[in-house]
Design a protein around this motif. Structure first.
Motif, PDB file in Angstrom:
ATOM      1  N   LEU A  29       0.693  -1.355  -0.420  1.00 48.86           N
ATOM      2  CA  LEU A  29      -0.125  -0.143  -0.184  1.00 48.86           C
ATOM      3  C   LEU A  29       0.826   1.369  -0.120  1.00 48.86           C
ATOM      4  N   LEU A  30       2.032   1.081   0.270  1.00 51.37           N
ATOM      5  CA  LEU A  30       2.524   2.576   0.822  1.00 51.37           C
ATOM      6  C   LEU A  30       3.432   2.593  -0.630  1.00 51.37           C
ATOM      7  N   VAL A  31       3.498   2.657  -1.869  1.00 53.12           N
ATOM      8  CA  VAL A  31       4.029   2.363  -3.201  1.00 53.12           C
ATOM      9  C   VAL A  31       2.486   3.356  -3.512  1.00 53.12           C
ATOM     10  N   LEU A  32       1.275   2.591  -3.691  1.00 56.91           N
ATOM     11  CA  LEU A  32       0.493   2.966  -3.623  1.00 56.91           C
ATOM     12  C   LEU A  32      -0.061   4.661  -3.684  1.00 56.91           C
ATOM     13  N   GLU A  33       0.434   4.940  -2.800  1.00 58.14           N
ATOM     14  CA  GLU A  33       0.363   6.880  -2.251  1.00 58.14           C
ATOM     15  C   GLU A  33       0.655   7.556  -2.832  1.00 58.14           C
ATOM     16  N   LEU A  34       2.417   6.542  -4.198  1.00 54.23           N
ATOM     17  CA  LEU A  34       3.393   7.636  -4.677  1.00 54.23           C
ATOM     18  C   LEU A  34       2.381   8.297  -5.554  1.00 54.23           C
ATOM     19  N   THR A  35       1.749   9.234  -6.156  1.00 53.01           N
ATOM     20  CA  THR A  35       1.433   9.981  -7.623  1.00 53.01           C
ATOM     21  C   THR A  35       2.286  10.180  -8.152  1.00 53.01           C
ATOM     22  N   VAL A  36       2.090  10.317  -9.530  1.00 50.11           N
ATOM     23  CA  VAL A  36       2.345  10.908 -10.886  1.00 50.11           C
ATOM     24  C   VAL A  36       2.260  12.675 -10.647  1.00 50.11           C
ATOM     25  N   PRO A  37       3.139  13.005 -10.487  1.00 53.25           N
ATOM     26  CA  PRO A  37       2.511  14.316 -10.873  1.00 53.25           C
ATOM     27  C   PRO A  37       2.052  15.266 -12.242  1.00 53.25           C
ATOM     28  N   GLN A  55       8.014  16.368  -4.909  1.00 53.05           N
ATOM     29  CA  GLN A  55       7.427  15.291  -4.328  1.00 53.05           C
ATOM     30  C   GLN A  55       8.908  14.655  -3.250  1.00 53.05           C
ATOM     31  N   TRP A  56       9.798  15.477  -3.099  1.00 53.27           N
ATOM     32  CA  TRP A  56      10.568  14.522  -1.954  1.00 53.27           C
ATOM     33  C   TRP A  56      10.151  13.498  -1.195  1.00 53.27           C
ATOM     34  N   HIS A  57       8.986  14.976  -0.548  1.00 51.59           N
ATOM     35  CA  HIS A  57       8.131  14.331   0.672  1.00 51.59           C
ATOM     36  C   HIS A  57       7.504  12.883   0.451  1.00 51.59           C
ATOM     37  N   GLU A  58       6.703  12.869  -0.521  1.00 56.11           N
ATOM     38  CA  GLU A  58       6.739  11.439  -0.906  1.00 56.11           C
ATOM     39  C   GLU A  58       7.540  10.228  -0.651  1.00 56.11           C
ATOM     40  N   ALA A 107      -0.313   6.431   7.564  1.00 58.36           N
ATOM     41  CA  ALA A 107       0.588   7.940   8.180  1.00 58.36           C
ATOM     42  C   ALA A 107       1.105   7.997   7.368  1.00 58.36           C
ATOM     43  N   SER A 108       2.179   7.533   6.025  1.00 60.31           N
ATOM     44  CA  SER A 108       2.949   7.949   5.505  1.00 60.31           C
ATOM     45  C   SER A 108       2.362   8.803   4.454  1.00 60.31           C
ATOM     46  N   SER A 109       1.374   8.293   3.989  1.00 59.14           N
ATOM     47  CA  SER A 109       0.303   9.513   2.597  1.00 59.14           C
ATOM     48  C   SER A 109       0.189  11.057   3.602  1.00 59.14           C
ATOM     49  N   MET A 110      -0.234  10.888   4.914  1.00 56.84           N
ATOM     50  CA  MET A 110      -0.230  12.218   5.525  1.00 56.84           C
ATOM     51  C   MET A 110       0.849  12.635   5.731  1.00 56.84           C
ATOM     52  N   PHE A 111       2.469  12.642   5.663  1.00 57.54           N
ATOM     53  CA  PHE A 111       3.283  12.935   5.844  1.00 57.54           C
ATOM     54  C   PHE A 111       3.675  13.159   4.366  1.00 57.54           C
ATOM     55  N   ALA A 112       3.079  12.426   3.187  1.00 60.46           N
ATOM     56  CA  ALA A 112       3.089  12.976   1.943  1.00 60.46           C
ATOM     57  C   ALA A 112       2.268  13.883   1.879  1.00 60.46           C
ATOM     58  N   THR A 113       1.438  14.285   2.421  1.00 60.43           N
ATOM     59  CA  THR A 113       0.170  15.275   2.569  1.00 60.43           C
ATOM     60  C   THR A 113       0.876  16.117   2.653  1.00 60.43           C
ATOM     61  N   TYR A 114       1.426  16.551   3.571  1.00 66.45           N
ATOM     62  CA  TYR A 114       1.200  17.785   4.672  1.00 66.45           C
ATOM     63  C   TYR A 114       3.108  16.992   5.621  1.00 66.45           C
ATOM     64  N   PRO A 115       3.814  17.547   4.635  1.00 64.11           N
ATOM     65  CA  PRO A 115       5.398  17.423   4.529  1.00 64.11           C
ATOM     66  C   PRO A 115       5.598  18.542   6.218  1.00 64.11           C
ATOM     67  N   ASN A 116       4.550  18.818   7.267  1.00 67.06           N
ATOM     68  CA  ASN A 116       4.937  19.603   7.884  1.00 67.06           C
ATOM     69  C   ASN A 116       5.406  19.401   9.183  1.00 67.06           C
ATOM     70  N   GLN A 117       4.919  20.375  10.215  1.00 63.71           N
ATOM     71  CA  GLN A 117       5.364  19.627  11.676  1.00 63.71           C
ATOM     72  C   GLN A 117       4.628  18.974  12.692  1.00 63.71           C
ATOM     73  N   PHE A 118       3.240  18.781  12.005  1.00 67.38           N
ATOM     74  CA  PHE A 118       2.022  17.646  12.072  1.00 67.38           C
ATOM     75  C   PHE A 118       2.665  16.895  11.109  1.00 67.38           C
ATOM     76  N   GLY A 119       2.813  16.428   9.995  1.00 69.50           N
ATOM     77  CA  GLY A 119       2.696  15.400   9.411  1.00 69.50           C
ATOM     78  C   GLY A 119       4.043  14.741   9.706  1.00 69.50           C
ATOM     79  N   VAL A 120       5.012  15.014  10.382  1.00 67.78           N
ATOM     80  CA  VAL A 120       6.332  14.593  11.072  1.00 67.78           C
ATOM     81  C   VAL A 120       6.056  13.928  11.741  1.00 67.78           C
ATOM     82  N   MET A 121       4.975  14.789  12.817  1.00 66.83           N
ATOM     83  CA  MET A 121       4.615  14.392  14.530  1.00 66.83           C
ATOM     84  C   MET A 121       3.931  13.372  14.119  1.00 66.83           C
TER      85      MET A 121
END
Length: 219
Positions: A29-37, A55-58, A107-121
């Motif tokens: 499922l992790l790789v399915l979260e990667l999106t093509v720009p 998309q480095w954070h993804e 959680a990984s998708s959340m980090f990829a979408t919001y690579p900020n303080q909240f996403g990291v935590m």
């Protein structure tokens, strides 16, 4: 009823099969979260590499989650190499471990979408909780004397420390990310030297002769 229960306590094939299946699905499922720009209309195709790099954070979330889930699978496998039999507590703690681990792709998708303080935590919290569940499973099995005979107490302690290392680092990164998210991500790199050091100590303890005095009660 005693014999069937005794057989059930030593039958771990289905428990491991379920665990391997859930872990395999979580990794997939992790790789399915990667999106093509998407290239905006009128934008030259030469801009595609730039969009990908944005998309480095993804990719960081994917690689980190893959490696951590993979390491948890390795630790889970090693855990059940030493568990000689199981009881209801082991079964339910293992299910809780799988419950939390299956949440990691989200959680990984959340980090990829919001690579900020909240996403990291958020991602660090999910990974920390997963590792903590594995630690509790090992601690329960050792306390209930479900491990194989002849396993030195020092080996049990080092293995427990290794299981606890990942949640410790991720909890630490949550505190760091509260001040600097980028530094919180870099904190995850501490897992490499810590695991290498503990693996070396674990290998030494497994090769060392067993001191039976370690397992004797005091007094």
């Amino acid at each position: 009823m005693g014999i069937p229960l005794r057989r059930e306590s030593t039958e771990t094939d289905r428990l491991l099969a379920l665990s391997d299946g859930v872990i395999a699905i979580a990794i997939t499922l992790l790789v399915l979260e990667l999106t093509v720009p998407e290239v905006p209309p009128g934008t030259p195709t030469a801009a595609v590499p730039t969009l990908v790099f944005e998309q480095w954070h993804e990719f960081v979330g994917y690689v980190l989650s893959f490696l951590v889930i993979g390491s948890y699978w390795v630790n889970h496998r090693r855990l059940f190499v030493h568990i000689e039999r199981h009881d209801r507590g082991v079964v339910w703690l293992n299910l809780v471990f799988l419950l939390v681990l299956a949440f990691v792709p989200f959680a990984s998708s959340m980090f990829a979408t919001y690579p900020n303080q909240f996403g990291v935590m958020f991602l660090a919290g999910a990974l920390a909780l997963t590792g903590l569940c594995l630690t509790l499973l090992w601690s329960y099995a050792s306390r209930q004397r479900l491990l194989k005979e002849g396993l030195a107490s020092r080996t049990v302690q080092i293995q427990a420390a290794r299981f606890l290392a990942s949640p410790f680092v991720f909890v630490l990164s949550i505190g760091v990310a509260a001040f600097d998210p980028a530094l919180g991500i870099l904190t995850w790199l501490l897992l490499v030297p810590i695991n290498v050091a503990l693996q070396s100590r674990l290998a030494d303890s497994l090769e060392a002769p067993i001191d039976r005095s370690e397992d004797r009660p005091d007094g």
